[in-house]
Design a protein around this motif. Structure first.
Motif, PDB file in Angstrom:
ATOM      1  N   GLY A 211       0.830  -1.206   0.000  1.00  0.00           N
ATOM      2  CA  GLY A 211       0.000   0.000   0.000  1.00  0.00           C
ATOM      3  C   GLY A 211       0.860   1.250   0.000  1.00  0.00           C
ATOM      4  N   VAL A 212       1.384   1.612  -1.170  1.00  0.00           N
ATOM      5  CA  VAL A 212       2.339   2.711  -1.261  1.00  0.00           C
ATOM      6  C   VAL A 212       1.680   4.058  -1.001  1.00  0.00           C
ATOM      7  N   ALA A 213       0.428   4.235  -1.384  1.00  0.00           N
ATOM      8  CA  ALA A 213      -0.243   5.523  -1.152  1.00  0.00           C
ATOM      9  C   ALA A 213      -0.262   5.853   0.336  1.00  0.00           C
ATOM     10  N   GLU A 214      -0.631   4.867   1.144  1.00  0.00           N
ATOM     11  CA  GLU A 214      -0.639   5.065   2.593  1.00  0.00           C
ATOM     12  C   GLU A 214       0.768   5.255   3.125  1.00  0.00           C
ATOM     13  N   ALA A 215       1.723   4.521   2.565  1.00  0.00           N
ATOM     14  CA  ALA A 215       3.111   4.652   3.012  1.00  0.00           C
ATOM     15  C   ALA A 215       3.656   6.048   2.701  1.00  0.00           C
ATOM     16  N   LEU A 216       3.364   6.565   1.511  1.00  0.00           N
ATOM     17  CA  LEU A 216       3.825   7.903   1.157  1.00  0.00           C
ATOM     18  C   LEU A 216       3.149   8.972   2.021  1.00  0.00           C
ATOM     19  N   ALA A 217       1.873   8.766   2.313  1.00  0.00           N
ATOM     20  CA  ALA A 217       1.179   9.706   3.203  1.00  0.00           C
ATOM     21  C   ALA A 217       1.847   9.724   4.571  1.00  0.00           C
ATOM     22  N   ARG A 218       2.271   8.555   5.011  1.00  0.00           N
ATOM     23  CA  ARG A 218       2.943   8.479   6.311  1.00  0.00           C
ATOM     24  C   ARG A 218       4.304   9.176   6.255  1.00  0.00           C
ATOM     25  N   LEU A 219       4.999   9.097   5.127  1.00  0.00           N
ATOM     26  CA  LEU A 219       6.273   9.814   5.001  1.00  0.00           C
ATOM     27  C   LEU A 219       6.079  11.319   5.152  1.00  0.00           C
ATOM     28  N   HIS A 220       4.971  11.836   4.626  1.00  0.00           N
ATOM     29  CA  HIS A 220       4.699  13.267   4.784  1.00  0.00           C
ATOM     30  C   HIS A 220       4.474  13.626   6.246  1.00  0.00           C
ATOM     31  N   VAL A 221       3.825  12.757   6.979  1.00  0.00           N
ATOM     32  CA  VAL A 221       3.633  12.982   8.415  1.00  0.00           C
ATOM     33  C   VAL A 221       4.984  13.007   9.130  1.00  0.00           C
ATOM     34  N   LEU A 222       5.870  12.086   8.759  1.00  0.00           N
ATOM     35  CA  LEU A 222       7.198  12.039   9.370  1.00  0.00           C
ATOM     36  C   LEU A 222       8.008  13.283   9.012  1.00  0.00           C
ATOM     37  N   ARG A 223       7.827  13.792   7.801  1.00  0.00           N
ATOM     38  CA  ARG A 223       8.520  15.034   7.427  1.00  0.00           C
ATOM     39  C   ARG A 223       8.022  16.215   8.256  1.00  0.00           C
ATOM     40  N   GLN A 224       6.726  16.275   8.473  1.00  0.00           N
ATOM     41  CA  GLN A 224       6.174  17.351   9.294  1.00  0.00           C
ATOM     42  C   GLN A 224       6.706  17.279  10.722  1.00  0.00           C
ATOM     43  N   ALA A 225       6.849  16.063  11.220  1.00  0.00           N
ATOM     44  CA  ALA A 225       7.403  15.894  12.572  1.00  0.00           C
ATOM     45  C   ALA A 225       8.840  16.415  12.625  1.00  0.00           C
ATOM     46  N   LEU A 226       9.597  16.187  11.552  1.00  0.00           N
ATOM     47  CA  LEU A 226      10.961  16.712  11.489  1.00  0.00           C
ATOM     48  C   LEU A 226      10.954  18.230  11.448  1.00  0.00           C
ATOM     49  N   ASP A 227      10.097  18.813  10.639  1.00  0.00           N
ATOM     50  CA  ASP A 227      10.023  20.273  10.546  1.00  0.00           C
ATOM     51  C   ASP A 227       9.627  20.904  11.877  1.00  0.00           C
ATOM     52  N   ASN A 228       8.811  20.212  12.659  1.00  0.00           N
ATOM     53  CA  ASN A 228       8.293  20.770  13.917  1.00  0.00           C
ATOM     54  C   ASN A 228       9.176  20.452  15.119  1.00  0.00           C
ATOM     55  N   ALA A 229      10.225  19.644  14.924  1.00  0.00           N
ATOM     56  CA  ALA A 229      11.093  19.278  16.056  1.00  0.00           C
ATOM     57  C   ALA A 229      11.756  20.535  16.615  1.00  0.00           C
ATOM     58  N   SER A 230      11.808  20.617  17.951  1.00  0.00           N
ATOM     59  CA  SER A 230      12.231  21.861  18.605  1.00  0.00           C
ATOM     60  C   SER A 230      13.671  21.848  19.101  1.00  0.00           C
ATOM     61  N   ASP A 231      14.329  20.701  19.104  1.00  0.00           N
ATOM     62  CA  ASP A 231      15.711  20.641  19.572  1.00  0.00           C
ATOM     63  C   ASP A 231      16.462  19.580  18.781  1.00  0.00           C
ATOM     64  N   ASP A 232      17.787  19.577  18.943  1.00  0.00           N
ATOM     65  CA  ASP A 232      18.616  18.681  18.146  1.00  0.00           C
ATOM     66  C   ASP A 232      18.338  17.211  18.427  1.00  0.00           C
ATOM     67  N   THR A 233      17.996  16.875  19.654  1.00  0.00           N
ATOM     68  CA  THR A 233      17.724  15.471  19.983  1.00  0.00           C
ATOM     69  C   THR A 233      16.480  14.976  19.252  1.00  0.00           C
ATOM     70  N   SER A 234      15.412  15.764  19.334  1.00  0.00           N
ATOM     71  CA  SER A 234      14.182  15.356  18.658  1.00  0.00           C
ATOM     72  C   SER A 234      14.339  15.426  17.141  1.00  0.00           C
ATOM     73  N   ARG A 235      15.157  16.397  16.647  1.00  0.00           N
ATOM     74  CA  ARG A 235      15.412  16.468  15.206  1.00  0.00           C
ATOM     75  C   ARG A 235      16.174  15.239  14.733  1.00  0.00           C
ATOM     76  N   ALA A 236      17.156  14.811  15.510  1.00  0.00           N
ATOM     77  CA  ALA A 236      17.940  13.627  15.129  1.00  0.00           C
ATOM     78  C   ALA A 236      17.054  12.392  15.051  1.00  0.00           C
ATOM     79  N   GLN A 237      16.150  12.249  16.019  1.00  0.00           N
ATOM     80  CA  GLN A 237      15.253  11.088  16.006  1.00  0.00           C
ATOM     81  C   GLN A 237      14.272  11.157  14.840  1.00  0.00           C
ATOM     82  N   ALA A 238      13.703  12.326  14.608  1.00  0.00           N
ATOM     83  CA  ALA A 238      12.743  12.481  13.510  1.00  0.00           C
ATOM     84  C   ALA A 238      13.427  12.277  12.160  1.00  0.00           C
ATOM     85  N   LYS A 239      14.639  12.792  12.029  1.00  0.00           N
ATOM     86  CA  LYS A 239      15.386  12.620  10.782  1.00  0.00           C
ATOM     87  C   LYS A 239      15.696  11.149  10.529  1.00  0.00           C
TER      88      LYS A 239
END
Length: 476
Positions: A352-380
């Protein structure tokens, strides 16, 4: 325990849990190209689809044995070699190399095995001999043919009835056939055609028997997954089942997986229409990763229409992802972070690639919203590891952006570059020269150099930095 993988089985016409001969191993065979020309976008779709499946299987199973063959003897190959006045290997070696180059550009990893037909003639002859001995094949006028009525289950994969096939058959032009549906296992070769010695005279194999022999040699008499394009269901895969089952008396394959067709701007690809799109030509329009994403953007079992809008959308999507990654290029660590569970669940549900790609966008948003280097490293780390299952986002961000930018009308991501420049300056002042040099290299991969001036560091395009110098040798 790993969650089960569900795949749509062409044979049963329903989605089923993948079952394997061994709990820790999967065997998969995919029909590869007949190598007499360059790969087109229709050839690329199964390569990308089954690369995706292979990535998932390698994640979930201790071992995957994946074979994808090359058909390197065929009437079209013979004709091309004859026209050029060269041996068939001169044609096939050239286009195998080209295929490898094109698929590498699309991020398609090499399978474990790439058997060639010409290297398996003894195995093909042995399989044919077994079919004759068991009463499923016969010799007539230098040909060996499989006798379709000897296998009552013939037609199950394609859903065709032999009576209906016979009723719709044209006038038989091959008098050596006992039944119009019988197909060739071995055929005689003339003096100017490629051929090998056999119990039935000098000749060459029929198309269908080749895959069955190579599967038996490398993967065993029963395999877990057999894949290929939808156009191969009949007659090729139907004939494979008949051969493999009758030769050994065992189940030939548990799960059959087929990808659907590719059209171009709503039309079937054909030489007459002049719309056969070669992968190597498309690579001049966009980077291979964008072509891969475009190929994945429609579910593998649905027809896919290739057009400029689809490719441009893939380019734009990758720019958004790599821009987010470039903003945190100086952040590292969190190597123990696993791929996203929801994305894995989507892929385990019949890719189910459509759902997988949608989830990648969610993970990208989490990276953009990370507030410190530790959370950015994990999100990245989670974003990159999850995208790896799709064969995406594995390049250095700025190098990827540099490759993508010429294909859109946008300015380079200066904010990301300046953030990288700032991180390099911080590392340099802290005398962390290893990090500073690494960040300088990433800037150079993106086409820029960091120049230290009295006013502080600044960016300069590499071409300008290397060509614009005054008489003293200093930068202009």
């Amino acid at each position: 325990m790993t969650e089960p993988i569900y795949l749509h089985n062409t044979l049963t016409r329903r989605k089923e849990v993948l079952r394997t001969s061994r709990p820790d191993q999967v065997t998969m065979y995919v029909c590869g190209p007949t190598v007499y020309n360059y790969a087109h976008i229709g050839n690329a779709r199964p390569a990308v689809v089954f690369d995706l499946l292979a990535r998932l299987l390698r994640h979930d199973y201790a071992e995957l044995v994946y074979a994808r063959n090359f058909t390197d003897v065929d009437d079209k190959i013979n004709a091309a070699a004859a026209a050029a006045g060269v041996p068939i290997a001169s044609i096939t070696d050239r286009f195998i190399d080209a295929y490898h180059s094109d698929m590498t550009a699309l991020g398609v990893a090499s399978p474990d095995l790439e058997p060639r037909v010409t290297a398996h003639i003894p195995q093909i002859i042995a399989l044919i001999e077994a079919l004759i001995e068991r009463g499923h094949a016969y010799v007539e006028q230098g040909h060996v043919l499989f006798h379709v009525p000897s296998y009552p289950a013939y037609g199950e994969l394609s859903g065709r009835n032999t009576k209906d096939m016979l009723a719709g058959a044209r006038v038989e032009v091959a008098p050596y056939k006992r039944n119009p549906l019988d197909f060739v296992l071995w055929k005689p070769s003339t003096a100017d055609q490629p051929g090998w010695s056999s119990p039935w005279g000098r000749g060459r194999p029929g198309w269908h028997v080749e895959c069955s022999a190579m599967i038996g040699q490398h993967l065993g008499h029963t395999i877990d997954i057999h894949g290929g394009g939808q156009d191969l269901i009949f007659p090729h895969h139907e004939n494979e089942i008949a051969q493999g089952t009758c030769a050994h008396g065992t189940l030939y394959c548990r799960t059959w997986v087929h990808n659907s067709f590719v059209t171009v701007d709503g039309q079937k690809m054909s030489k007459s229409l002049g719309n056969v799109l070669l992968v190597r030509d498309l690579l001049g329009q966009a980077p291979g990763e964008a072509i891969r994403l475009a190929l994945l953007s429609t579910h593998y079992r649905r027809p896919m229409d290739w057009n400029a809008k689809r490719l441009n959308a893939a380019v734009q999507t990758l720019i958004r992802f790599y821009t987010s990654l470039a903003r945190c290029a100086d952040v590292s660590g969190a190597d123990d972070v696993a791929a996203d569970g929801q994305l894995l669940d989507a892929l385990r549900d019949d890719l189910g690639v459509a759902e997988a790609l949608a989830r990648l966008h969610v993970l990208r948003q989490a990276l953009d919203n990370a507030s410190d280097d530790t959370s950015r490293a994990q999100a990245k780390a989670r974003l990159v590891k999850s995208a790896a299952l799709l064969g995406l986002l594995q390049q250095t961000p700025l190098a990827a952006l540099r490759a993508l930018q010429p294909h859109i009308e946008e300015q380079p991501p200066q904010a990301a570059l300046l953030r990288l420049l700032e991180a390099r300056e911080t590392a340099r002042k802290a005398r962390d020269f290893v990090t500073a040099d690494r960040l300088r290299s990433e800037l150079e991969e993106a086409g820029y150099t960091a120049e230290d001036t009295a006013q502080g560091p600044r960016l300069r395009p590499l071409q300008q930095a290397t060509s614009c110098r005054d008489n003293s040798g200093d930068p202009c």
